[in-house]
Write a protein that holds these residues in place. Structure first.
Motif, short mmCIF file in Angstrom:
data_model
loop_
_atom_site.label_atom_id
_atom_site.label_comp_id
_atom_site.label_asym_id
_atom_site.label_seq_id
_atom_site.Cartn_x
_atom_site.Cartn_y
_atom_site.Cartn_z
N TYR A 111 0.85 -1.20 0.00
CA TYR A 111 0.00 0.00 0.00
C TYR A 111 0.88 1.24 0.00
N CYS A 112 1.84 1.27 0.92
CA CYS A 112 2.79 2.38 0.98
C CYS A 112 3.96 1.99 1.88
N PRO A 113 5.20 1.94 1.36
CA PRO A 113 6.35 1.52 2.18
C PRO A 113 6.58 2.41 3.40
N ARG A 114 6.07 3.62 3.36
CA ARG A 114 6.26 4.50 4.52
C ARG A 114 5.61 3.93 5.77
N ILE A 115 4.56 3.15 5.59
CA ILE A 115 3.88 2.57 6.76
C ILE A 115 4.84 1.64 7.49
N ILE A 116 5.66 0.92 6.74
CA ILE A 116 6.67 0.05 7.37
C ILE A 116 7.67 0.92 8.14
N TYR A 117 8.07 2.02 7.53
CA TYR A 117 9.01 2.95 8.19
C TYR A 117 8.41 3.43 9.52
N PHE A 118 7.13 3.83 9.49
CA PHE A 118 6.48 4.33 10.70
C PHE A 118 6.18 3.23 11.72
N THR A 119 6.26 1.98 11.28
CA THR A 119 6.01 0.87 12.20
C THR A 119 7.31 0.41 12.87
N SER A 136 10.09 7.35 -0.59
CA SER A 136 9.44 8.46 -1.30
C SER A 136 7.93 8.25 -1.34
N LEU A 137 7.22 9.27 -1.81
CA LEU A 137 5.75 9.21 -1.85
C LEU A 137 5.28 8.08 -2.74
N PRO A 138 4.17 7.41 -2.39
CA PRO A 138 3.67 6.35 -3.28
C PRO A 138 3.21 6.95 -4.61
N ARG A 139 3.27 6.14 -5.66
CA ARG A 139 2.89 6.65 -6.98
C ARG A 139 1.43 7.09 -7.00
N ARG A 157 -4.04 7.45 -2.24
CA ARG A 157 -4.09 6.54 -1.08
C ARG A 157 -3.99 7.30 0.23
N CYS A 158 -3.38 8.46 0.20
CA CYS A 158 -3.12 9.19 1.45
C CYS A 158 -4.41 9.65 2.13
N ALA A 159 -5.46 9.87 1.35
CA ALA A 159 -6.70 10.42 1.91
C ALA A 159 -7.23 9.56 3.05
N ASP A 160 -7.12 8.24 2.93
CA ASP A 160 -7.67 7.31 3.92
C ASP A 160 -6.63 6.81 4.91
N CYS A 161 -5.42 7.33 4.85
CA CYS A 161 -4.32 6.71 5.59
C CYS A 161 -4.24 7.21 7.04
N GLU A 162 -4.07 6.26 7.96
CA GLU A 162 -4.00 6.61 9.38
C GLU A 162 -2.67 7.25 9.77
N TYR A 163 -1.70 7.28 8.84
CA TYR A 163 -0.38 7.89 9.13
C TYR A 163 -0.24 9.27 8.50
N ARG A 164 -1.31 9.73 7.95
CA ARG A 164 -1.29 10.99 7.19
C ARG A 164 -0.65 12.15 7.96
N ASN A 165 -0.93 12.22 9.25
CA ASN A 165 -0.43 13.34 10.07
C ASN A 165 1.10 13.37 10.14
N TYR A 166 1.74 12.22 9.88
CA TYR A 166 3.19 12.14 10.01
C TYR A 166 3.93 12.38 8.70
N CYS A 167 3.19 12.45 7.59
CA CYS A 167 3.82 12.68 6.29
C CYS A 167 3.63 14.14 5.94
N GLY A 168 4.71 14.90 6.00
CA GLY A 168 4.59 16.34 5.79
C GLY A 168 4.38 16.72 4.34
N ASP A 169 4.60 15.79 3.41
CA ASP A 169 4.60 16.19 2.00
C ASP A 169 3.38 15.71 1.23
N VAL A 170 2.32 15.30 1.95
CA VAL A 170 1.12 14.87 1.21
C VAL A 170 0.11 16.01 1.17
N GLY A 171 -0.65 16.06 0.09
CA GLY A 171 -1.60 17.17 -0.10
C GLY A 171 -2.89 16.97 0.67
S1 SF4 Z 1 -0.12 9.46 4.14
FE1 SF4 Z 1 0.39 8.72 2.08
S2 SF4 Z 1 2.63 8.76 2.00
FE2 SF4 Z 1 2.06 8.92 4.15
S3 SF4 Z 1 2.10 6.81 4.91
FE3 SF4 Z 1 0.01 7.22 4.27
S4 SF4 Z 1 -0.15 6.53 2.14
FE4 SF4 Z 1 2.02 6.71 2.67
#
Ligand code: SF4
Length: 191
Positions: A15-23, A170-173, A177-191
């Motif tokens: 879904y997004c490798p950043r989730i692994i980073y945040f885990t 880097s950001l997922p292609r 996907r970011c709209a529904d993501c529970e880690y959104r608050n931690y990614c400074g570069d998503v719209g």
């Molecule tokens: S907000 Fe977007 S970039 Fe950040 S972890 Fe979620 S899917 Fe990945």
């Protein structure tokens, strides 16, 4: 030492490798979204109903169901709790319940990881499994081909590589996907 990975890490990584980073690399507290709460409820309901149903949705006539089985493989360094598996005379099949109408790639490889774990646990080959699409009441068969098994193991290697390198991915292609993501608050570069 490498951490023991969870089957859900495969789904998250795809879904997004950043989730692994945040885990694993920079653990953060994740917020439970309404979508996750609904998903949990639907899982419980499906498990309750499954206990009373026949096996027609799986194209099977007889067999036994086992719910919420903890699986661990030291060989794979992997663990997970499987929603259900079916034991029939010709083998065993993992079943993953999903609250969606569409089979996604990350669901497929999550199921294959369960198939590998179940195989290790039972000491017998597992040739495939099912993803049960809750809203449709339909099960989709996924075959554990040699290629699919290999790719699943490669994914585990890629996840370990990401954790070992500690680099922020880097950001997922598909930024949608970011709209529904529970880690959104931690990614400074998503719209
Ligand atoms: S907000 Fe977007 S970039 Fe950040 S972890 Fe979620 S899917 Fe990945």
């Amino acid at each position: 030492m490498d951490p023991v990975l969870k089957v859900s890490d495969i789904k998250q990584y795809l879904y997004c490798p950043r989730i692994i980073y945040f885990t694993y690399v920079l653990p953060v507290e994740k917020k439970t979204t309404p979508k996750m709460e609904i998903g949990k409820e639907e899982h419980l309901k499906t498990a309750r109903l499954e206990g009373r149903r026949r096996l027609r949705a799986y194209g099977l006539t007889e067999g036994e169901r086992f719910f919420n089985t903890y699986l661990f493989s030291p060989r794979l360094g992997l663990e997970g709790v499987l929603d259900m598996y079916l034991a029939v005379p010709r083998g065993s099949f993992p079943v993953d319940f999903k609250n969606t109408c569409r089979l996604a790639v990350n669901h497929k490889y999550q199921l294959l990881a369960y198939a590998l774990l179940l195989e290790d646990q039972l000491g017998r080959p597992v040739r495939g499994g099912f993803i049960y699409l809750i809203p449709l009441g339909r099960a989709v068969y996924v075959e554990a081909t040699p290629e699919a098994r290999l790719y699943t193991k490669r994914l585990l290697g890629a996840i370990r590589g990401l954790i070992g390198q500690e680099q922020f991915p880097s950001l997922p292609r598909r930024a949608g996907r970011c709209a529904d993501c529970e880690y959104r608050n931690y990614c400074g570069d998503v719209g």
